[in-house]
Design a protein around this motif. Structure first.
Motif, PDB file in Angstrom:
ATOM      1  N   PHE A  32      16.772 -28.538 -21.288  1.00 30.45           N
ATOM      2  CA  PHE A  32      15.717 -27.526 -21.228  1.00 30.45           C
ATOM      3  C   PHE A  32      16.205 -26.155 -21.701  1.00 30.45           C
ATOM      4  CE2 PHE A  32      13.274 -24.289 -18.872  1.00 30.45           C
ATOM      5  CZ  PHE A  32      12.032 -24.515 -19.444  1.00 30.45           C
ATOM      6  N   GLU A  33      17.345 -25.709 -21.213  1.00 28.09           N
ATOM      7  CA  GLU A  33      17.870 -24.394 -21.624  1.00 28.09           C
ATOM      8  C   GLU A  33      18.180 -24.377 -23.118  1.00 28.09           C
ATOM      9  OE1 GLU A  33      19.576 -21.482 -19.891  1.00 28.09           O
ATOM     10  OE2 GLU A  33      18.771 -21.859 -17.899  1.00 28.09           O
ATOM     11  N   GLN A  34      18.661 -25.491 -23.661  1.00 28.42           N
ATOM     12  CA  GLN A  34      18.942 -25.555 -25.098  1.00 28.42           C
ATOM     13  C   GLN A  34      17.649 -25.434 -25.901  1.00 28.42           C
ATOM     14  OE1 GLN A  34      21.015 -29.324 -24.902  1.00 28.42           O
ATOM     15  NE2 GLN A  34      22.914 -28.335 -25.560  1.00 28.42           N
ATOM     16  N   VAL A  35      16.583 -26.046 -25.407  1.00 32.21           N
ATOM     17  CA  VAL A  35      15.281 -25.931 -26.083  1.00 32.21           C
ATOM     18  C   VAL A  35      14.826 -24.479 -26.073  1.00 32.21           C
ATOM     19  CG1 VAL A  35      12.846 -26.583 -25.961  1.00 32.21           C
ATOM     20  CG2 VAL A  35      14.606 -28.314 -25.607  1.00 32.21           C
ATOM     21  N   LEU A  36      14.970 -23.803 -24.929  1.00 34.36           N
ATOM     22  CA  LEU A  36      14.601 -22.384 -24.855  1.00 34.36           C
ATOM     23  C   LEU A  36      15.445 -21.546 -25.811  1.00 34.36           C
ATOM     24  CD1 LEU A  36      14.072 -21.764 -21.030  1.00 34.36           C
ATOM     25  CD2 LEU A  36      12.337 -22.125 -22.799  1.00 34.36           C
ATOM     26  N   ASP A  37      16.740 -21.836 -25.876  1.00 34.04           N
ATOM     27  CA  ASP A  37      17.618 -21.097 -26.784  1.00 34.04           C
ATOM     28  C   ASP A  37      17.208 -21.303 -28.245  1.00 34.04           C
ATOM     29  OD1 ASP A  37      19.093 -20.030 -24.679  1.00 34.04           O
ATOM     30  OD2 ASP A  37      20.663 -21.568 -24.804  1.00 34.04           O
ATOM     31  N   LEU A  38      16.836 -22.534 -28.601  1.00 34.63           N
ATOM     32  CA  LEU A  38      16.365 -22.809 -29.969  1.00 34.63           C
ATOM     33  C   LEU A  38      15.073 -22.059 -30.277  1.00 34.63           C
ATOM     34  CD1 LEU A  38      17.008 -26.605 -30.535  1.00 34.63           C
ATOM     35  CD2 LEU A  38      17.786 -24.739 -31.964  1.00 34.63           C
ATOM     36  N   ALA A  42      14.614 -19.187 -33.126  1.00 37.62           N
ATOM     37  CA  ALA A  42      13.545 -19.261 -34.129  1.00 37.62           C
ATOM     38  C   ALA A  42      12.574 -18.090 -34.002  1.00 37.62           C
ATOM     39  CB  ALA A  42      12.783 -20.573 -33.981  1.00 37.62           C
ATOM     40  N   GLU A  43      12.835 -17.212 -33.020  1.00 34.31           N
ATOM     41  CA  GLU A  43      11.989 -16.051 -32.744  1.00 34.31           C
ATOM     42  C   GLU A  43      10.586 -16.459 -32.311  1.00 34.31           C
ATOM     43  OE1 GLU A  43      12.297 -13.326 -36.025  1.00 34.31           O
ATOM     44  OE2 GLU A  43      14.436 -13.010 -35.670  1.00 34.31           O
ATOM     45  N   PHE A  44      10.481 -17.604 -31.628  1.00 34.77           N
ATOM     46  CA  PHE A  44       9.215 -18.063 -31.070  1.00 34.77           C
ATOM     47  C   PHE A  44       9.042 -17.563 -29.643  1.00 34.77           C
ATOM     48  CE2 PHE A  44       8.463 -22.108 -33.810  1.00 34.77           C
ATOM     49  CZ  PHE A  44       8.347 -21.313 -34.935  1.00 34.77           C
ATOM     50  N   VAL A  45      10.132 -17.191 -28.983  1.00 32.47           N
ATOM     51  CA  VAL A  45      10.077 -16.637 -27.636  1.00 32.47           C
ATOM     52  C   VAL A  45      11.118 -15.538 -27.499  1.00 32.47           C
ATOM     53  CG1 VAL A  45       9.304 -18.809 -26.558  1.00 32.47           C
ATOM     54  CG2 VAL A  45      11.727 -18.246 -26.589  1.00 32.47           C
ATOM     55  N   GLU A  46      10.892 -14.682 -26.531  1.00 32.43           N
ATOM     56  CA  GLU A  46      11.883 -13.692 -26.129  1.00 32.43           C
ATOM     57  C   GLU A  46      12.193 -13.981 -24.669  1.00 32.43           C
ATOM     58  OE1 GLU A  46      11.956  -8.946 -25.374  1.00 32.43           O
ATOM     59  OE2 GLU A  46      11.014  -9.648 -27.223  1.00 32.43           O
ATOM     60  N   LEU A  47      13.425 -14.355 -24.384  1.00 34.74           N
ATOM     61  CA  LEU A  47      13.810 -14.745 -23.037  1.00 34.74           C
ATOM     62  C   LEU A  47      14.216 -13.536 -22.214  1.00 34.74           C
ATOM     63  CD1 LEU A  47      15.973 -17.891 -23.877  1.00 34.74           C
ATOM     64  CD2 LEU A  47      13.565 -17.824 -23.210  1.00 34.74           C
ATOM     65  N   THR A  48      13.881 -13.584 -20.938  1.00 30.53           N
ATOM     66  CA  THR A  48      14.331 -12.592 -19.970  1.00 30.53           C
ATOM     67  C   THR A  48      15.331 -13.294 -19.065  1.00 30.53           C
ATOM     68  OG1 THR A  48      12.141 -11.590 -20.002  1.00 30.53           O
ATOM     69  CG2 THR A  48      13.581 -10.996 -18.168  1.00 30.53           C
ATOM     70  N   ARG A  49      16.493 -12.682 -18.892  1.00 36.69           N
ATOM     71  CA  ARG A  49      17.541 -13.295 -18.066  1.00 36.69           C
ATOM     72  C   ARG A  49      17.948 -12.348 -16.952  1.00 36.69           C
ATOM     73  NH1 ARG A  49      19.835 -17.811 -20.650  1.00 36.69           N
ATOM     74  NH2 ARG A  49      19.266 -17.998 -22.835  1.00 36.69           N
ATOM     75  N   ASN A  50      18.373 -12.930 -15.838  1.00 38.37           N
ATOM     76  CA  ASN A  50      18.906 -12.128 -14.745  1.00 38.37           C
ATOM     77  C   ASN A  50      20.378 -11.832 -15.028  1.00 38.37           C
ATOM     78  OD1 ASN A  50      20.391 -14.415 -14.000  1.00 38.37           O
ATOM     79  ND2 ASN A  50      19.037 -14.954 -12.311  1.00 38.37           N
TER      80      ASN A  50
END
Length: 86
Positions: A32-38, A42-50
């Motif tokens: 799952f985390e690898q999918v989010l990273d991909l 690809a600039e399809f999402v911007e992740l927010t991390r703690n």
């Protein structure tokens, strides 16, 4: 997964997204985390991390393809070189 999150601008419950990805899209829980990273690469999402680096939310930027197709180059090319319209 990009199609699942498109038009949902802000997703604050990443655990719920993971549950849907695992149960409905057959994404392996360990991937799952690898999918989010991909998706971020690809600039399809911007992740927010703690501060610990865990994903706590995401903002979607999934494009709508109406007038063309996205070009897919040969394997091995970096993802930043993959985006383009035919």
């Amino acid at each position: 997964m990009a199609a699942l999150i498109r038009d949902r601008q802000l997703i604050a419950d990443v655990n719920a997204l993971e549950t849907v990805a695992v149960t409905e899209l057959d994404v392996a829980p360990t991937a799952f985390e690898q999918v989010l990273d991909l998706l971020q690469e690809a600039e399809f999402v911007e992740l927010t991390r703690n501060p610990a680096g865990e994903v706590t939310g995401l903002t979607e930027k999934v494009p709508m393809y109406r007038d063309g197709l996205i070009a897919i180059p040969p394997r091995g090319k970096p993802l930043q070189h993959r985006v383009g319209v035919l």
